[in-house]
Design an enzyme around this catalytic site. Structure first.
Site, PDB file in Angstrom:
ATOM      1  CG  ASN A 213      -0.206  -0.065   2.501  1.00 40.22           C
ATOM      2  OD1 ASN A 213       0.492   0.874   2.857  1.00 40.22           O
ATOM      3  ND2 ASN A 213      -0.331  -1.176   3.233  1.00 40.22           N
ATOM      4  CE  LYS A 291       8.823 -12.895 -13.690  1.00 38.13           C
ATOM      5  NZ  LYS A 291       9.588 -12.535 -14.870  1.00 38.13           N
ATOM      6  CG  PHE A 328      -2.649   5.644  13.651  1.00 41.10           C
ATOM      7  CD1 PHE A 328      -1.829   5.397  14.741  1.00 41.10           C
ATOM      8  CD2 PHE A 328      -2.595   6.886  13.039  1.00 41.10           C
ATOM      9  CE1 PHE A 328      -0.966   6.378  15.218  1.00 41.10           C
ATOM     10  CE2 PHE A 328      -1.742   7.875  13.509  1.00 41.10           C
ATOM     11  CZ  PHE A 328      -0.929   7.624  14.597  1.00 41.10           C
ATOM     12  CE  LYS A 346      -8.547  -2.826  14.025  1.00 43.00           C
ATOM     13  NZ  LYS A 346      -7.423  -3.067  13.130  1.00 43.00           N
TER      14      LYS A 346
HETATM   15  N1  CTP Z   1      -3.723  -3.055  12.207  1.00 44.53           N
HETATM   16  C1  CTP Z   1      -2.889  -4.067  12.650  1.00 44.53           C
HETATM   17  N2  CTP Z   1      -2.897  -5.256  12.005  1.00 44.53           N
HETATM   18  C2  CTP Z   1      -3.694  -5.460  10.940  1.00 44.53           C
HETATM   19  C3  CTP Z   1      -4.538  -4.435  10.476  1.00 44.53           C
HETATM   20  C4  CTP Z   1      -4.522  -3.235  11.141  1.00 44.53           C
HETATM   21  O1  CTP Z   1      -2.164  -3.886  13.621  1.00 44.53           O
HETATM   22  N3  CTP Z   1      -3.663  -6.637  10.326  1.00 44.53           N
HETATM   23  C5  CTP Z   1      -3.761  -1.800  12.949  1.00 44.53           C
HETATM   24  C6  CTP Z   1      -3.220  -0.612  12.215  1.00 44.53           C
HETATM   25  O2  CTP Z   1      -1.847  -0.453  12.442  1.00 44.53           O
HETATM   26  C7  CTP Z   1      -4.033   0.514  12.821  1.00 44.53           C
HETATM   27  C8  CTP Z   1      -5.360  -0.128  13.137  1.00 44.53           C
HETATM   28  O3  CTP Z   1      -5.100  -1.515  13.200  1.00 44.53           O
HETATM   29  O4  CTP Z   1      -3.504   0.933  14.053  1.00 44.53           O
HETATM   30  C9  CTP Z   1      -6.481   0.157  12.170  1.00 44.53           C
HETATM   31  O5  CTP Z   1      -6.209  -0.325  10.917  1.00 44.53           O
HETATM   32  P1  CTP Z   1      -7.215  -0.093   9.672  1.00 44.53           P
HETATM   33  O6  CTP Z   1      -6.614  -0.738   8.500  1.00 44.53           O
HETATM   34  O7  CTP Z   1      -7.569   1.325   9.573  1.00 44.53           O
HETATM   35  O8  CTP Z   1      -8.504  -0.838  10.162  1.00 44.53           O
HETATM   36  P2  CTP Z   1      -8.986  -2.278   9.829  1.00 44.53           P
HETATM   37  O9  CTP Z   1      -8.841  -3.114  11.036  1.00 44.53           O
HETATM   38  O10 CTP Z   1      -8.315  -2.788   8.599  1.00 44.53           O
HETATM   39  O11 CTP Z   1     -10.509  -2.053   9.581  1.00 44.53           O
HETATM   40  P3  CTP Z   1     -11.216  -1.555   8.211  1.00 44.53           P
HETATM   41  O12 CTP Z   1     -10.326  -1.954   7.071  1.00 44.53           O
HETATM   42  O13 CTP Z   1     -12.486  -2.266   8.259  1.00 44.53           O
HETATM   43  O14 CTP Z   1     -11.350  -0.063   8.360  1.00 44.53           O
END
Ligand code: CTP
Length: 415
Positions: A213, A291, A328, A346
């Site tokens: 990403n 690959k 976050f 969470k």
């Molecule tokens: N995070 C994490 N591990 C993951 C996904 C997310 O530790 N596998 C943490 C990120 O670092 C961030 C928080 O979770 O602190 C929120 O991540 P976000 O991607 O915004 O939320 P999601 O859990 O993916 O929820 P959604 O995609 O439904 O918004």
């Protein structure tokens, strides 16, 4: 604050050009009287106003002025010089040296030392009122402030050039007080351990391709730096980014979400964990060992499986759960509601929520506009540089972790 906050500390005092340089001699005297070691760097224009001999006599130390002095380099290289002090003070700070600091120039010993340092910097500007008010100087000051440079003065009054206005260097006792404030700042997170995740994760498809990403790691890295600046030992678990780890943090480079989870768990125990990484939610179930080649069989079908949620896993720990677990939330709508839901889902203590819709320019940009969501509600912070967000978050963490239990916290602490 008492003078004890400077006793035993070491100041690198950069004396730039300006009539106010004569007041710097008094500053050195005050610092020495408080038991503070002072080493001076004199710029060529500073030398037009004070002599190396007076600085040397008052500081009782060698005065450095030449970037290319073999003698100086063999005694103490300029990099070492820039790191040997607890605080760098520029007094007087002329419009010229402030501009060079803002531009990141390294054209003489003073500017090189200021660019190479990893220590806090305090400037005491001194210049003609029009030079001070010039948009160029004001823009330079704003930039330096954003980068964490502190400033004392300038004062308003009659100037050597027969004009009246703001531009006089702060008086030595005021500069001393500013130095005491800087040095006396208890490092409220000293003895604390912080784990911070940052950057993207790379989830392999085959040995050459991956899912990733756009996260730059800027916000997470800045938080790691902000916590380290307050004295915390920081473990920064980061995916691949193009920015360096802030000085003084322990970097654990990883690529995948699973590696990030393992590194975080291995880094515990910690007092606080901040999860700023943009972790890939899914990975390819079976990454190819070789690959993937184009074949007549058509396009490959990638089976995705969910990655572990690192934030939720750490927040749910029965043993070794950090006292403060901060996540976050990157949202593109209903920011506060989604963040509050995420906080509950969470099991973390705080969520730093932001709107990452493309029009905000936040993802990958320099600035951030966040809401701090706790179990008690939310507060909205103004849009600011990611480093400023980091400093503010770090000091909020310090309020909860770093102060005696008798002091009340404006935010609810963990648990
Ligand atoms: N995070 C994490 N591990 C993951 C996904 C997310 O530790 N596998 C943490 C990120 O670092 C961030 C928080 O979770 O602190 C929120 O991540 P976000 O991607 O915004 O939320 P999601 O859990 O993916 O929820 P959604 O995609 O439904 O918004």
């Amino acid at each position: 604050m008492t003078g004890s906050s400077v006793a035993g500390k070491r100041i690198l005092l950069i004396v730039a050009g300006g009539i106010a340089a004569y007041k710097t001699l008094e500053l050195i005297r005050l610092l020495r009287a408080q038991g503070c070691a002072v080493t001076c760097v004199l710029t060529p224009s500073g030398a037009q106003f004070v002599t190396p001999l007076s600085l040397q006599a008052l500081s009782e130390d060698k005065v450095y002025s030449d970037l290319f002095s073999l003698t100086d380099e063999s005694e103490m290289g300029h990099i070492q010089l820039s790191r040997s002090a607890d605080l760098l003070v520029v007094a007087p700070a002329s419009a010229d040296i402030l501009a060079r600091m803002a531009a990141g120039l390294a054209s003489d010993l003073a500017s090189t030392v200021l660019l190479a340092t990893d220590k806090p910097v305090l400037v005491a500007p001194a210049m003609n009122v029009r030079m001070w008010l010039h948009p160029a100087t004001q823009a330079n000051m704003a930039l330096l402030a954003q980068r964490g440079v502190s400033v004392v003065g300038p004062d308003e009054g009659a100037m050597a050039c027969n004009e009246y206005g703001r531009g006089r260097m702060a008086e030595p006792p005021a500069i001393l007080a500013a130095i005491q404030e800087q040095l006396g700042q208890a490092r409220p997170l000293a003895g604390r351990h912080a784990v911070v995740t940052s950057g993207p994760t790379y989830e392999p498809i085959d040995p050459v391709r991956y899912i990733a990403n756009r996260s730059s790691g800027r916000q997470g890295h800045a938080i790691a730096g902000g916590l380290a600046a307050l004295g915390a030992r920081v473990t920064l678990v980061s995916g691949p980014v193009s920015i360096p780890a802030p000085p003084g943090v322990d970097l654990v480079p990883i690529e995948t979400a699973e590696q990030m989870l393992r590194a975080c768990m291995q880094s515990l125990p910690a007092d606080v964990a901040v999860f700023a990484a943009a972790v890939a939610d899914w990975r390819v179930a079976h990454a190819a060992r070789g690959k993937l080649k184009k074949t007549d069989a058509g396009t490959p079908q990638l089976e995705l499986v969910q990655n572990p949620d690192i934030l939720a896993s750490v927040a749910a720990l029965k043993q070794n759960r950090p006292a403060l677990v901060i996540g976050f939330a990157a949202e593109t709508g209903d920011v506060l509601q989604n963040a509050a839901d995420k906080l509950a889902r969470k099991g973390c203590d705080w969520i730093v929520a932001n709107d990452v819709s493309p029009e905000t320019g936040i993802m990958g940009g320099e600035e951030n506009a966040v809401h701090l969501v706790t179990r008690d509600g939310a507060e909205t912070w103004p849009r600011m540089d990611k480093r400023a967000v980091a400093r503010r978050l770090a000091s909020r963490i310090a309020v909860v972790l770093g102060t005696p239990a008798t002091e009340t916290s404006p935010l609810r602490g963990p648990g």
